[in-house]
Write a protein that holds these residues in place. Structure first.
Motif, short mmCIF file in Angstrom:
data_model
loop_
_atom_site.label_atom_id
_atom_site.label_comp_id
_atom_site.label_asym_id
_atom_site.label_seq_id
_atom_site.Cartn_x
_atom_site.Cartn_y
_atom_site.Cartn_z
N GLU A 1 -13.80 13.15 16.17
CA GLU A 1 -14.62 12.53 15.13
C GLU A 1 -15.07 11.17 15.64
N PHE A 2 -16.04 11.18 16.56
CA PHE A 2 -16.41 9.96 17.29
C PHE A 2 -17.00 8.86 16.42
N PRO A 3 -17.89 9.14 15.47
CA PRO A 3 -18.40 8.05 14.63
C PRO A 3 -17.27 7.37 13.84
N ALA B 1 -15.86 6.50 22.39
CA ALA B 1 -16.34 6.98 21.10
C ALA B 1 -17.84 6.72 20.96
N GLN B 2 -18.29 5.54 21.40
CA GLN B 2 -19.72 5.22 21.35
C GLN B 2 -20.51 6.13 22.30
N GLY C 1 -19.64 9.14 22.96
CA GLY C 1 -19.68 10.44 22.29
C GLY C 1 -20.75 10.51 21.22
N THR C 2 -21.14 9.37 20.65
CA THR C 2 -22.22 9.35 19.66
C THR C 2 -23.57 9.03 20.31
N ARG C 3 -23.56 8.98 21.66
CA ARG C 3 -24.78 8.68 22.45
C ARG C 3 -25.30 7.27 22.20
N ASN C 4 -24.41 6.41 21.78
CA ASN C 4 -24.76 5.00 21.62
C ASN C 4 -24.41 4.31 22.94
#
Length: 260
Positions: A154-156, A185-186, A188-191
Motif C-alpha cells: 500500500e505505497f501511497p 514508497a514514492q 512505487g507511486t511513480r513520484n
C-alpha cells in the motif's frame, strides 16, 4: 457424760453384771436392772450420737459432692468456651491468611501494572540495518506500523505514514531507514522526483550507512524513469567511486552498460 467404747455392747455388760462375782452380792436384783437400764440408755445415746454424726458426715459428703459437681460443670463450661474461642481464633487466622494472600496478589498485580506502564515509556534498544540505538516504545511502534503498510504494497498509505513519522521524530535512529523506504514508497507511486529527494537525503545524511549505496542506485533508477540517462550515468559513476565494492555498485555497472 462418759461415752463407752463402741465395742462395748449390752450383752458384754450383762455378762459382767451376772458373772459369779456380781451374783455373789455386789448388786441385788433392782440394782442390776437399774444398771442394765442405765447401760441401755447410754448405749442408745451412743447410737444416737453415731447416727447424728453419720448424718452430719453424709450431709458434708453430699455438699462436697455437690460442690465438686458444680466445679466440674464450671470447668466443662470453661473448656467449651475455650474451644469456641479457639475455633473463632482459627477462623480469624484463616480469614487473615486469605486477606493477606489477596493483598499480596493485588500488590503484585499493581506492581506488574506499574512495571508495564514504565516499560511503555522507557526507551528500548532496537537494531535496524546493522545499527543499534534506543527508541521510545511509541516511536518503535509507529515505525513498525508504517513498515507493515509498506510490506502490504500500500505505497501511497506507506508514504504518508513514513512522512508522518519523520515529522514526529526528526532525530530518530530510524530516520535512515525511514527515508530509504519513503523513497521506495514514492517510487512505487511513480513520484520519482520526491523519491530522488528522499534517496539523496539518505546518501548525504548517512554516507556511512548501510543504505547509502542502494540509495544512489535508486536515484539512478528514478532518473532513468524520468528519461534522464545522462543524470543516471553520473549518479552511477558517483556510486562506483564512493562504494566500489558494494552490491549496489555491481548492479550499477550492469545498469550503466545498458545506458551506453
Amino acid at each position: 457424760m462418759n461415752v463407752l467404747p463402741r465395742w462395748l455392747s449390752a450383752a458384754s455388760i450383762a455378762c459382767a453384771l451376772f458373772s459369779p462375782a456380781a451374783h455373789a452380792g455386789l448388786f441385788d436384783d433392782d440394782e442390776a436392772r437399774k444398771a442394765i437400764l442405765d447401760l441401755r440408755q447410754k448405749l442408745e445415746q451412743i447410737n444416737e450420737q453415731q447416727r447424728v454424726r453419720q448424718a452430719e458426715l453424709n450431709a458434708q459428703m453430699a455438699e462436697q459432692i455437690s460442690q465438686l459437681k458444680r466445679s466440674l460443670l464450671d470447668l466443662n463450661a470453661q473448656i467449651e468456651t475455650l474451644r469456641a474461642d479457639n475455633a473463632k481464633l482459627r477462623g480469624q487466622e484463616e480469614q487473615t491468611t486469605r486477606e493477606v494472600a489477596e493483598l499480596q496478589r493485588r500488590v503484585k498485580d499493581m506492581q506488574q501494572g506499574v512495571d508495564d506502564r514504565i516499560r511503555r515509556f522507557e526507551p528500548q534498544k532496537v537494531s535496524v540495518d546493522g545499527r543499534e540505538f534506543m527508541a521510545d516504545p511509541d516511536e518503535k511502534k509507529l515505525y513498525e506500523d508504517a513498515m507493515a503498510i509498506f510490506r502490504r504494497g500500500e505505497f501511497p498509505a506507506a508514504a504518508g505514514a513514513l512522512s508522518s513519522f519523520q515529522k514526529r521524530y526528526p532525530s530518530s535512529g530510524f530516520n535512515e531507514s525511514v527515508l530509504f523506504w519513503l523513497g521506495n514508497a514514492q517510487y512505487g507511486t511513480r513520484n520519482y522526483k520526491d523519491a530522488i529527494s528522499s534517496f539523496r537525503a539518505v546518501a548525504s545524511q548517512y554516507p556511512d550507512g548501510a543504505r547509502a549505496p542502494e540509495a544512489l542506485l535508486s536515484i539512478a533508477n528514478c532518473q532513468v524513469e524520468l528519461k534522464d540517462p545522462k543524470s543516471a550515468r553520473r549518479t552511477i559513476d558517483e556510486l562506483l567511486k564512493q562504494y566500489p565494492k558494494s552490491e549496489a555498485a555491481q548492479a550499477g555497472r550492469e545498469r550503466l552498460a545498458s545506458l551506453r
